[in-house]
Write a protein that holds these residues in place. Structure first.
Motif, PDB file in Angstrom:
ATOM      1  N   UNK A 180     -16.966   7.090 -29.397  1.00 20.16           N
ATOM      2  CA  UNK A 180     -18.007   6.060 -29.395  1.00 20.16           C
ATOM      3  C   UNK A 180     -18.025   5.214 -28.143  1.00 20.16           C
ATOM      4  N   UNK A 181     -17.674   5.827 -26.992  1.00 22.10           N
ATOM      5  CA  UNK A 181     -17.686   5.088 -25.731  1.00 22.10           C
ATOM      6  C   UNK A 181     -19.108   5.021 -25.205  1.00 22.10           C
ATOM      7  N   UNK A 182     -19.866   4.086 -25.715  1.00 24.34           N
ATOM      8  CA  UNK A 182     -21.259   3.925 -25.315  1.00 24.34           C
ATOM      9  C   UNK A 182     -21.413   2.638 -24.511  1.00 24.34           C
ATOM     10  N   UNK A 183     -22.618   2.410 -24.024  1.00 20.88           N
ATOM     11  CA  UNK A 183     -22.885   1.183 -23.274  1.00 20.88           C
ATOM     12  C   UNK A 183     -22.678   1.393 -21.788  1.00 20.88           C
ATOM     13  N   UNK A 184     -22.252   0.357 -21.081  1.00 21.75           N
ATOM     14  CA  UNK A 184     -22.083   0.426 -19.637  1.00 21.75           C
ATOM     15  C   UNK A 184     -20.822   1.194 -19.274  1.00 21.75           C
ATOM     16  N   UNK A 185     -20.628   1.374 -17.979  1.00 24.26           N
ATOM     17  CA  UNK A 185     -19.463   2.097 -17.487  1.00 24.26           C
ATOM     18  C   UNK A 185     -18.172   1.320 -17.725  1.00 24.26           C
ATOM     19  N   UNK A 186     -18.287   0.011 -17.923  1.00 22.13           N
ATOM     20  CA  UNK A 186     -17.099  -0.833 -18.069  1.00 22.13           C
ATOM     21  C   UNK A 186     -16.293  -0.449 -19.308  1.00 22.13           C
ATOM     22  N   UNK A 187     -16.959  -0.148 -20.405  1.00 21.97           N
ATOM     23  CA  UNK A 187     -16.259   0.132 -21.661  1.00 21.97           C
ATOM     24  C   UNK A 187     -15.384   1.389 -21.565  1.00 21.97           C
TER      25      UNK A 187
END
Length: 252
Positions: A150-157
């Motif tokens: 579930x590594x979604x969103x921006x590159x930071x996560x």
């Protein structure tokens, strides 16, 4: 204790892929309970040596981690960094309590530790890819690792999670297990077994392909026992994890 949330989420993800309800595993509750216990453990160790300011900082870090996991946006994405800091700090204090240091006194092994992890991690990745490709579909993970976790969103996560993974696997699962196991008089075979077992179970969402982690896990334990360079192991692990992410970003 610091490994429990990752192991629990990994097993829950594996169970979800078998049509089990993830909510029934209560991953957030497990994370909260482990945070409270780990924080109390760390604060207790610090108070025993009258490090009150550091104990207050540990409480603040634990509270920040807990809040960040529930807040939206950038703070939520940075929560794994706080978790990594808490895990590493607890391991260092436990070692100190027993008169030990995670980092060895000698200065050798920097290059060997770094490249040893990169090479064996790459070989383990190749083996995992082959297992994912050729084993029956019902026994292995479907899709990329980032989707399974579930590594979604921006590159930071994803970057924050890779940093957390590097610390958890090399500082907690390897350095702390090796150091404390040796201090307790455990045989090398027992140390290898415990470290590898925790690492493989933490990747249970891979399915049978998680067995490929034994390649990297064995090398990590051997390199730590020989050189005691946990920071180099973690840094190399981070670089290894960032490589496919960087390649994907370049090709997108």
């Amino acid at each position: 204790m610091t490994c429990t949330p990752s192991v629990w989420v990994s097993v829950a993800t594996f169970a979800t892929s078998r049509s089990a309800a993830l909510d029934s595993w209560h991953p957030e509750l497990v994370r909260l309970v482990c945070t409270v216990i780990s924080s109390a453990w760390l604060v207790g160790l610090l108070m025993q040596r009258s490090a009150r300011r550091r104990a207050a900082a540990a409480v603040a870090l634990s509270c920040a981690w807990t809040l960040m996991t529930y807040l939206p946006g950038l703070l939520h994405e940075l929560a794994p960094i706080a978790a990594a800091a808490l895990a590493a700090w607890l391991c260092m204090e436990i070692a100190r309590r027993h008169g030990l240091r995670l980092r060895g006194p000698h200065n050798a092994g920097h290059v060997s530790s770094t490249f040893g992890i990169i090479v064996t991690g790459w070989l383990g990745g190749l083996l995992a890819t082959q297992l994912l490709t050729h084993l029956p579909a019902g026994t292995v993970m479907h899709g990329p690792q980032s989707h399974a976790l579930g590594w979604t969103g921006t590159l930071i996560f994803p970057v924050a999670n890779i940093a957390y993974t590097a610390v958890l696997e090399e500082i907690v699962m390897v350095a702390a297990v090796c150091l404390l196991g040796r201090a307790a008089g455990a045989r090398p075979a027992a140390i290898y077994t415990v470290s590898l077992a925790v690492r493989i179970v933490a990747h249970a969402y891979f399915g049978l392909a998680a067995l490929a982690l034994a390649v990297l896990g064995t090398a990590s334990v051997w390199l730590y026992r020989r050189y005691q360079r946990p920071v180099h192991l973690a840094a190399a692990h981070f670089a290894l994890g960032m490589a496919p992410l960087a390649m994907g970003a370049l090709h997108s």
